[in-house]
Design an enzyme around this catalytic site. Sequence first.
Site, mmCIF file in Angstrom:
data_model
loop_
_atom_site.group_PDB
_atom_site.id
_atom_site.type_symbol
_atom_site.label_atom_id
_atom_site.label_comp_id
_atom_site.label_asym_id
_atom_site.label_seq_id
_atom_site.Cartn_x
_atom_site.Cartn_y
_atom_site.Cartn_z
ATOM 1 N N TYR A 1 9.028 15.593 0.205
ATOM 2 C CA TYR A 1 8.808 16.923 -0.368
ATOM 3 C C TYR A 1 8.586 16.852 -1.860
ATOM 4 N N HIS B 1 0.846 -1.205 0.000
ATOM 5 C CA HIS B 1 0.000 0.000 0.000
ATOM 6 C C HIS B 1 0.877 1.249 0.000
ATOM 7 N N THR C 1 7.651 26.966 5.022
ATOM 8 C CA THR C 1 6.326 26.426 4.735
ATOM 9 C C THR C 1 5.256 27.394 5.220
ATOM 10 N N HIS D 1 15.421 12.867 11.320
ATOM 11 C CA HIS D 1 14.280 12.999 12.239
ATOM 12 C C HIS D 1 13.380 11.754 12.185
ATOM 13 N N HIS D 2 13.626 10.890 11.233
ATOM 14 C CA HIS D 2 12.898 9.615 11.224
ATOM 15 C C HIS D 2 13.596 8.596 12.117
ATOM 16 N N HIS E 1 13.458 11.547 2.954
ATOM 17 C CA HIS E 1 12.865 12.823 3.320
ATOM 18 C C HIS E 1 12.680 13.739 2.119
ATOM 19 N N LYS F 1 4.558 30.059 2.803
ATOM 20 C CA LYS F 1 3.646 29.655 1.731
ATOM 21 C C LYS F 1 2.199 29.772 2.194
ATOM 22 N N SER G 1 -0.957 27.216 -5.571
ATOM 23 C CA SER G 1 -0.609 28.600 -5.903
ATOM 24 C C SER G 1 -1.179 29.023 -7.247
ATOM 25 N N GLU H 1 12.126 12.805 -0.687
ATOM 26 C CA GLU H 1 11.001 12.170 -1.363
ATOM 27 C C GLU H 1 9.664 12.723 -0.876
ATOM 28 N N TRP I 1 7.277 0.020 3.770
ATOM 29 C CA TRP I 1 7.756 0.703 2.561
ATOM 30 C C TRP I 1 9.151 1.261 2.788
ATOM 31 N N ARG J 1 2.137 1.477 14.991
ATOM 32 C CA ARG J 1 1.717 1.274 13.616
ATOM 33 C C ARG J 1 2.171 -0.108 13.151
ATOM 34 N N ASP K 1 6.405 20.830 -27.032
ATOM 35 C CA ASP K 1 6.289 19.510 -26.412
ATOM 36 C C ASP K 1 7.334 19.475 -25.316
ATOM 37 N N SER L 1 12.850 5.448 -14.279
ATOM 38 C CA SER L 1 11.731 6.209 -14.818
ATOM 39 C C SER L 1 11.687 7.612 -14.217
ATOM 40 N N SER L 2 11.810 7.699 -12.902
ATOM 41 C CA SER L 2 11.721 9.012 -12.259
ATOM 42 C C SER L 2 12.849 9.930 -12.687
HETATM 43 C C1 HEA Z 1 0.104 9.113 -0.946
HETATM 44 C C2 HEA Z 1 0.146 8.150 -0.220
HETATM 45 C C3 HEA Z 1 -0.969 7.474 0.515
HETATM 46 C C4 HEA Z 1 -2.325 7.502 0.328
HETATM 47 C C5 HEA Z 1 -3.108 8.249 -0.716
HETATM 48 C C6 HEA Z 1 -2.898 6.665 1.333
HETATM 49 C C7 HEA Z 1 -4.264 6.438 1.474
HETATM 50 C C8 HEA Z 1 -4.829 5.678 2.486
HETATM 51 N N1 HEA Z 1 -4.165 5.029 3.487
HETATM 52 FE FE1 HEA Z 1 -2.139 4.897 3.691
HETATM 53 N N2 HEA Z 1 -0.129 4.799 3.893
HETATM 54 C C9 HEA Z 1 0.806 5.424 3.120
HETATM 55 C C10 HEA Z 1 0.555 6.306 2.092
HETATM 56 C C11 HEA Z 1 -0.722 6.613 1.626
HETATM 57 N N3 HEA Z 1 -1.902 6.140 2.118
HETATM 58 C C12 HEA Z 1 2.137 5.070 3.542
HETATM 59 C C13 HEA Z 1 3.445 5.573 2.944
HETATM 60 C C14 HEA Z 1 1.984 4.181 4.606
HETATM 61 C C15 HEA Z 1 3.074 3.520 5.438
HETATM 62 C C16 HEA Z 1 3.317 2.154 4.955
HETATM 63 C C17 HEA Z 1 4.235 1.432 5.871
HETATM 64 O O1 HEA Z 1 4.006 1.441 7.092
HETATM 65 O O2 HEA Z 1 5.218 0.879 5.377
HETATM 66 C C18 HEA Z 1 0.541 4.045 4.811
HETATM 67 C C19 HEA Z 1 -0.025 3.264 5.810
HETATM 68 C C20 HEA Z 1 -1.393 3.199 6.081
HETATM 69 C C21 HEA Z 1 -1.941 2.617 7.241
HETATM 70 C C22 HEA Z 1 -1.165 2.038 8.406
HETATM 71 C C23 HEA Z 1 -0.912 0.616 8.188
HETATM 72 C C24 HEA Z 1 -0.130 0.072 9.317
HETATM 73 O O3 HEA Z 1 0.662 0.789 9.937
HETATM 74 O O4 HEA Z 1 -0.299 -1.124 9.547
HETATM 75 C C25 HEA Z 1 -3.314 2.725 7.140
HETATM 76 C C26 HEA Z 1 -4.257 2.233 8.142
HETATM 77 O O5 HEA Z 1 -5.340 2.624 8.214
HETATM 78 C C27 HEA Z 1 -3.583 3.404 5.899
HETATM 79 C C28 HEA Z 1 -4.846 3.699 5.417
HETATM 80 C C29 HEA Z 1 -5.088 4.437 4.275
HETATM 81 C C30 HEA Z 1 -6.418 4.692 3.760
HETATM 82 C C31 HEA Z 1 -7.708 4.193 4.345
HETATM 83 C C32 HEA Z 1 -6.247 5.467 2.634
HETATM 84 C C33 HEA Z 1 -7.340 6.010 1.756
HETATM 85 O O6 HEA Z 1 -7.136 7.369 1.540
HETATM 86 C C34 HEA Z 1 -7.399 5.275 0.463
HETATM 87 C C35 HEA Z 1 -8.635 5.686 -0.290
HETATM 88 C C36 HEA Z 1 -8.713 5.100 -1.651
HETATM 89 C C37 HEA Z 1 -9.425 4.017 -1.970
HETATM 90 C C38 HEA Z 1 -10.137 3.227 -0.957
HETATM 91 C C39 HEA Z 1 -9.435 3.502 -3.342
HETATM 92 C C40 HEA Z 1 -10.629 3.838 -4.061
HETATM 93 C C41 HEA Z 1 -11.835 2.976 -3.952
HETATM 94 C C42 HEA Z 1 -11.987 1.677 -4.240
HETATM 95 C C43 HEA Z 1 -10.877 0.713 -4.443
HETATM 96 C C44 HEA Z 1 -13.320 1.159 -4.336
HETATM 97 C C45 HEA Z 1 -13.612 0.101 -3.359
HETATM 98 C C46 HEA Z 1 -13.969 0.686 -2.093
HETATM 99 C C47 HEA Z 1 -14.363 -0.014 -1.046
HETATM 100 C C48 HEA Z 1 -14.405 -1.521 -1.083
HETATM 101 C C49 HEA Z 1 -14.756 0.661 0.218
HETATM 102 N N4 HEA Z 1 -2.384 3.675 5.284
HETATM 103 C C1 HEA Z 2 4.003 15.128 1.668
HETATM 104 C C2 HEA Z 2 4.635 14.564 2.562
HETATM 105 C C3 HEA Z 2 5.150 15.137 3.857
HETATM 106 C C4 HEA Z 2 5.320 16.437 4.264
HETATM 107 C C5 HEA Z 2 5.060 17.707 3.497
HETATM 108 C C6 HEA Z 2 5.835 16.375 5.599
HETATM 109 C C7 HEA Z 2 6.163 17.499 6.350
HETATM 110 C C8 HEA Z 2 6.791 17.457 7.575
HETATM 111 N N1 HEA Z 2 7.094 16.322 8.300
HETATM 112 FE FE1 HEA Z 2 6.638 14.422 7.784
HETATM 113 N N2 HEA Z 2 6.417 12.522 7.151
HETATM 114 C C9 HEA Z 2 5.915 12.094 5.950
HETATM 115 C C10 HEA Z 2 5.489 12.908 4.932
HETATM 116 C C11 HEA Z 2 5.541 14.301 4.958
HETATM 117 N N3 HEA Z 2 5.953 15.069 6.000
HETATM 118 C C12 HEA Z 2 5.859 10.671 5.878
HETATM 119 C C13 HEA Z 2 5.357 9.837 4.713
HETATM 120 C C14 HEA Z 2 6.350 10.208 7.100
HETATM 121 C C15 HEA Z 2 6.452 8.770 7.615
HETATM 122 C C16 HEA Z 2 7.413 7.926 6.928
HETATM 123 C C17 HEA Z 2 7.375 6.550 7.517
HETATM 124 O O1 HEA Z 2 7.974 6.358 8.577
HETATM 125 O O2 HEA Z 2 6.715 5.669 6.928
HETATM 126 C C18 HEA Z 2 6.707 11.391 7.859
HETATM 127 C C19 HEA Z 2 7.275 11.338 9.126
HETATM 128 C C20 HEA Z 2 7.766 12.451 9.790
HETATM 129 C C21 HEA Z 2 8.589 12.370 10.954
HETATM 130 C C22 HEA Z 2 9.102 11.084 11.622
HETATM 131 C C23 HEA Z 2 8.131 10.578 12.588
HETATM 132 C C24 HEA Z 2 8.544 9.300 13.174
HETATM 133 O O3 HEA Z 2 8.601 8.293 12.459
HETATM 134 O O4 HEA Z 2 8.838 9.290 14.359
HETATM 135 C C25 HEA Z 2 8.869 13.667 11.327
HETATM 136 C C26 HEA Z 2 9.696 14.047 12.478
HETATM 137 O O5 HEA Z 2 10.232 15.057 12.557
HETATM 138 C C27 HEA Z 2 8.212 14.538 10.361
HETATM 139 C C28 HEA Z 2 8.265 15.921 10.388
HETATM 140 C C29 HEA Z 2 7.744 16.740 9.401
HETATM 141 C C30 HEA Z 2 7.849 18.188 9.428
HETATM 142 C C31 HEA Z 2 8.477 19.021 10.498
HETATM 143 C C32 HEA Z 2 7.260 18.627 8.279
HETATM 144 C C33 HEA Z 2 7.161 20.066 7.834
HETATM 145 O O6 HEA Z 2 7.525 20.196 6.491
HETATM 146 C C34 HEA Z 2 5.797 20.641 8.044
HETATM 147 C C35 HEA Z 2 5.814 22.132 7.908
HETATM 148 C C36 HEA Z 2 4.456 22.750 7.922
HETATM 149 C C37 HEA Z 2 3.901 23.418 8.945
HETATM 150 C C38 HEA Z 2 4.560 23.554 10.257
HETATM 151 C C39 HEA Z 2 2.526 24.001 8.825
HETATM 152 C C40 HEA Z 2 2.429 25.347 8.195
HETATM 153 C C41 HEA Z 2 3.224 26.381 8.860
HETATM 154 C C42 HEA Z 2 2.731 27.485 9.464
HETATM 155 C C43 HEA Z 2 1.275 27.800 9.490
HETATM 156 C C44 HEA Z 2 3.709 28.424 10.019
HETATM 157 C C45 HEA Z 2 3.730 28.636 11.470
HETATM 158 C C46 HEA Z 2 3.996 27.409 12.223
HETATM 159 C C47 HEA Z 2 4.813 27.284 13.282
HETATM 160 C C48 HEA Z 2 5.842 28.269 13.669
HETATM 161 C C49 HEA Z 2 4.652 26.090 14.135
HETATM 162 N N4 HEA Z 2 7.550 13.762 9.451
HETATM 163 CU CU LIG Z 3 10.960 13.445 6.943
#
Ligand code: HEA
Ligand code: HEA
Ligand SMILES: [Cu+2]
Lengths: 373, 535, 291
Positions: free
Chosen positions: B267, B86, B338, B312-313, B263, B341, B278, B265, B151, B460, B115, B179-180
């Site tokens: 962003y 997933h 951020t 930070h992860h 990380h 923005k 925007s 990634e 993942w 989790r 293009d 590809s990317s």
């Molecule tokens: C962009 C990335 C993205 C998106 C869009 C989503 C979307 C969703 N994610 Fe996920 N998620 C991740 C990125 C994302 N996730 C990542 C990176 C992890 C961590 C993996 C890891 O731990 O290694 C994670 C992990 C994760 C967990 C934790 C699993 C765990 O720790 O064991 C859960 C649990 O609820 C969850 C739920 C969902 C749900 C309900 C949606 C929903 O938003 C999805 C909605 C979309 C659909 C449902 C599809 C459309 C509809 C159909 C297919 C029709 C059929 C519908 C029905 C039968 C109801 N996600």
């Molecule tokens: C689109 C993807 C995305 C984005 C944009 C971010 C944005 C940020 N993430 Fe996140 N992050 C993930 C995707 C993302 N993250 C994913 C997928 C994981 C889990 C991976 C995994 O383990 O599977 C993760 C996990 C993750 C962790 C690790 C958690 C853990 O495993 O223990 C941390 C810890 O620092 C973190 C921090 C942040 C911070 C500080 C930002 C900042 O960029 C956020 C900045 C934004 C704001 C703060 C809000 C707007 C700001 C204001 C309104 C200004 C004023 C605010 C203040 C002065 C407070 N993220």
């Molecule tokens: Cu990060």
Amino acid sequence: MYKIIITFALLVFSSIATAQSDYNLPLGVTDISQKVYNLHMTIFYVCIAIGLVVFGLMFFAMIKHRKSKGVKAAQFHESTLIEIIWTVIPFFILIALAVPATQTLIEMEDNSNADITIKITGSQWKWHYEYFDHDFGFYSLLSTSPEQIANTKEKGVNYLLEVDKPLVLPINKKVRFLVTADDVIHSWWVPAFAVKQDANPGFINEAWTRINEPGVYRGQCAELCGKDHGFMPIVVEVLPEKEYQQWLDSQLSSVLLAKEKEQQDLNSGMTMEEAMTLGEQVYLSLCAACHMPSGEGIPGAFPALKNSKIALGDVKKHIDIVVNGVEKSAMQAYGQQLSLKKLAAVITYERNAWGNNTGDLVQANDVQQPANK
Amino acid sequence: MSTLVKNNNKKADIDDFDHAHDEKPRGIMRWLLTTNHKDIGTLYLGFSLLMFFVGGAMAMVIRAELFQPGMQIVDPNFFNQMTTVHGLIMVFGAVMPAFVGLANWMVPLMIGAPDMALPRLNNWSFWILPAAFSVLIASLFMPGGGPNFGWTFYAPLSTTYAPDSTALFVFAVHIMGISSILGAINIIVTIMNLRAPGMSYMKMPMFVWTWFITAFLLIVAIPVLAAAVTMILTDKYFATSFFSAAGGGDPVLFQHIFWFFGHPEVYIMILPSFGIISTIIPAFSRKKLFGYSSMVYATASIALLSFVVWAHHMFTTGMPLAAELFFMYSTILIAVPTGVKVFNWVATMWRGAISFEVPMLFAIAFIILFTIGGFSGLMLGITPLDFQYHDTYFVVAHFHYVLVTGAIFSIMAGAYFWLPKWTGYMYDERLAKLHFWLSLISVNILFFPMHFLGLAGMPRRIPDYALQFADFNQLVSLGGFAFGISQLLFVVVVVKCVRGGAKAQEKPWDGAEGFEWELPSPVPYHTFSTPPKVK
Amino acid sequence: MSEKPINYYVPSQSIWPTLGALGLLFTVIGAGMSVQQLGSNSSSGGWILTLGFIVILVMMFGWFNDVIDESQANLYSEQMDRSFRQSMTWFIISEVMFFAAFFGALFYVRNIAIPWLGGASNNAMTNLVLWPNFEAIWPLTTTPDGVKTQAMPWHGLPLINTIILLTSSVTLHFSHIALEKKNRGQLTIFLAITLVLGISFIMFQGQEYVEAYQHMGLTLSAGVYGNTFFLLTGFHGLHVTIGSIMLAVMLFRVIKGHFTPENHFAFQATSWYWHFVDVVWLGLFFFVYII
Ligand code: HEA
Ligand code: HEA
Ligand SMILES: [Cu+2]
Ligand code: CUA
């Protein structure tokens, strides 16, 4: 509509969060955990405040500056002053947050001057605790029954959060943890102490705690460690100092007893029936996680024992694998984990269950040599 | 809005000197062999939608299993595979290709290019993806199962203790990476080299800017992922010990390499969103984007900072104090650009003449919900707090807020915004509104309670949980099913819109700006063979 | 930006990209299966892998052929040439990052992991409890679990190889200058010398590997010293090989009379690639062999 949802969400969030509740971080029972809790709440309120200001302005604009109300859009699109202001203010907020965070962190990482040292080793899927100063230790395994997990029996209150033998610690002592792992990475976490430390194989990480109140505290493994990652809980029983000392003494003497028992087992054999019953018990609690209760394993991941060459073939080889494990694989060395008698029993069981009818009866004595090599 | 007058088919800056080309090739071969950026954009978007549903279906399995305590429908090993795949599919198969699809469609139109710079390479980048994902998905059906190590595939769970199919996972990731990288190179070069005369860098549309910076991130980050999987491969199959202490390595080394990629990634998955938002906010506020240049600088600083925050992860891995402090400071610093923005968007809306068409609704929801996700990110960035939050559902809540209500919502916003341009028809506004409101409500029921679950201590990646988590999990699952079903509406709207509907004007949104709105709707197959003039 | 030409050449439909993707599909399946079949005697993976390589080869041949034809037919403007050059630059940057990751791994194990295993920083207990007999030294000639190996000296073959590769960069540069001066004879000769130097580098490298495996106990399973050594030099060697193939193609094209002082992107790209490979080697020589 938005406003309703958001206000509602914020209300729910803040009302739940202010009270000590099941839905917020626990306040915990150590000074550190309380500092962490306070830090958590501070930052939470800062975020709420910023959110209210930002979203408030946004909703104001959405309500007042609507096209449907006939407003004409203004033309401005820049203001250096205001942009500087809203760069600098968050910066200072962050500094204000970083100061207490740094202090707490420094305190958390100070492992010096410990009174007690416990070595914690994670392995698939159990914890091993070693009282470092006493050369005594034990395994701690999930004790929830498979029936409860399979929904065929009613679940107890501590479903999945109970173990056969909890770690026992005293209050008011600085306890140092040496955390490591045998196979993959695990993470030892007890929320009430605010201790979470990864257990990395081949390295030792340190953490510490000083617990203020007696009680039973529960946690879980917090790093994906394979199939049964969800089934390796942590239970810590915290006792007043005196009781702790008593407990420790009784444990140390029972270690001696167990050694004696081991000697007796060597001389007295088991009957087939005894061996099978004990063997099944051991098998289900330790081996079935991988080799499955049916002995069929999981093809591609864990080998089947049913009809396996090892379980039907040379007994020595079989004993060797169970006692010494298989290097670079998930198969651990059970020689250190089980008594000779249990080893003998489980091997007997594997050689006779699920249609593996070898008829072999292995005795503690047979296991002894390889176990001590 | 949408005053749906008949299309006044006036010829804009398109030209028709190459008549032989303007005929679209027909049939399946059109899609297989195409070099047209619009076709390739469509392919990317279609593929990403498909993957969103595949990944979503896996999320539904996760949520169904977690509906109640106790093991229900899948075994723990399969559950781990669902979680892992997933995550992988959503990240690499849904979000990234969707952004590349949008870039393919819009970047040439926005900068007035005929293009992409390298059209054949473009097609290759796309067709690698179906190959990679069929291998990845097929590996689920192998003996021993597919990837089950998360993942993030931490070693040694992904090496010594991994299923047999790991080699396929590794090579699939390699070609996804190819590809990317090729896609990113193409976008950079297109932007650097094919802008219409007079379009200086500081006149580029925001979406182009954010993608420009994203492409740099891709080029720098993805090769590191390739190296990481390569080391996994040799550790598992060729007896190396990069991640094994016995041979002098360190499992934590893997995490450093992975997150040095990982990380940036995340962003990569949000910067293009910033660009879309925007674009949309000014259009429906009928006011120019506030603080264009500070937006550009903020995006660039986020990108730069993203390379120095990776650990930070890994706060709980036992790094020395100094490292923990450094990564805490650098992490929370990202809140500043951020924030710039977010404030700029609000300032753009301020005293505008706002209307609430569906793209705008999604954009506004994005700002609020992404910010909530950002706040929880900030909390996670504070090291002592991360000791409590790490690897709990609090993290899951955080990243779904930034990814689903962030990235996915922005993609939806962009899709609604440009659908009329792509198809030549207006989408069904009523159905689309329904889609928005259902999504908005259900997504919060889905992800908001996860914060509480995490704080209360639910780790989790577990297939079963203690009883005190039962109520919230049930709620979350219900929200999940509702959100999933709501997405079917999106498909209905898109299909309806492709098939027909009210004719779209050249510029259906009166506040929108840019070259793309000077072209007829639907856009001709070939555009800007002669570059347009920048005013 | 400079004046824009009216017509940016947009190629029409092409089979090659799709074929390339198909080739990659076979390659991935084949490579995956071969790795899984290591040590067993099934070989289906190897066959699929070979098929994949063949498809990719056909694709490259066809694709480059098209490009060369288009280029020779003067369909490419100066602007396109710029696009190609920039693309190659970015591609090389991505390659740099690939190597950087392995160098990063090298620095990490040298300066962090191994000292920690030896008790440095906050890891005193790691050494005391888990690896009491381990001593942190680099090159790591004895691993924590006791595997012994020898370190590869920098003089001898590696030094010769360094000289070879540096010389080849110079000769390639000469041939580039000759190309721009329209001196076809010099162009061909220097290019040929470069190619010969490249091939001899690969052969020496092979000899070094044989030496390492047969006489020094330096193998992939000999701990991180061997791991970083082989992966870094191995991937570098692979790049030298690819570079040599590119040089060979260039030589062939030069002999056929391709390239003008104004229009020689392919030659330029090859030369950049070669210089890049050279620079990586210098990094390698310094960090892997010398210190
Ligand atoms: C962009 C990335 C993205 C998106 C869009 C989503 C979307 C969703 N994610 Fe996920 N998620 C991740 C990125 C994302 N996730 C990542 C990176 C992890 C961590 C993996 C890891 O731990 O290694 C994670 C992990 C994760 C967990 C934790 C699993 C765990 O720790 O064991 C859960 C649990 O609820 C969850 C739920 C969902 C749900 C309900 C949606 C929903 O938003 C999805 C909605 C979309 C659909 C449902 C599809 C459309 C509809 C159909 C297919 C029709 C059929 C519908 C029905 C039968 C109801 N996600
Ligand atoms: C689109 C993807 C995305 C984005 C944009 C971010 C944005 C940020 N993430 Fe996140 N992050 C993930 C995707 C993302 N993250 C994913 C997928 C994981 C889990 C991976 C995994 O383990 O599977 C993760 C996990 C993750 C962790 C690790 C958690 C853990 O495993 O223990 C941390 C810890 O620092 C973190 C921090 C942040 C911070 C500080 C930002 C900042 O960029 C956020 C900045 C934004 C704001 C703060 C809000 C707007 C700001 C204001 C309104 C200004 C004023 C605010 C203040 C002065 C407070 N993220
Ligand atoms: Cu990060
Ligand atoms: Cu042990 Cu998770």
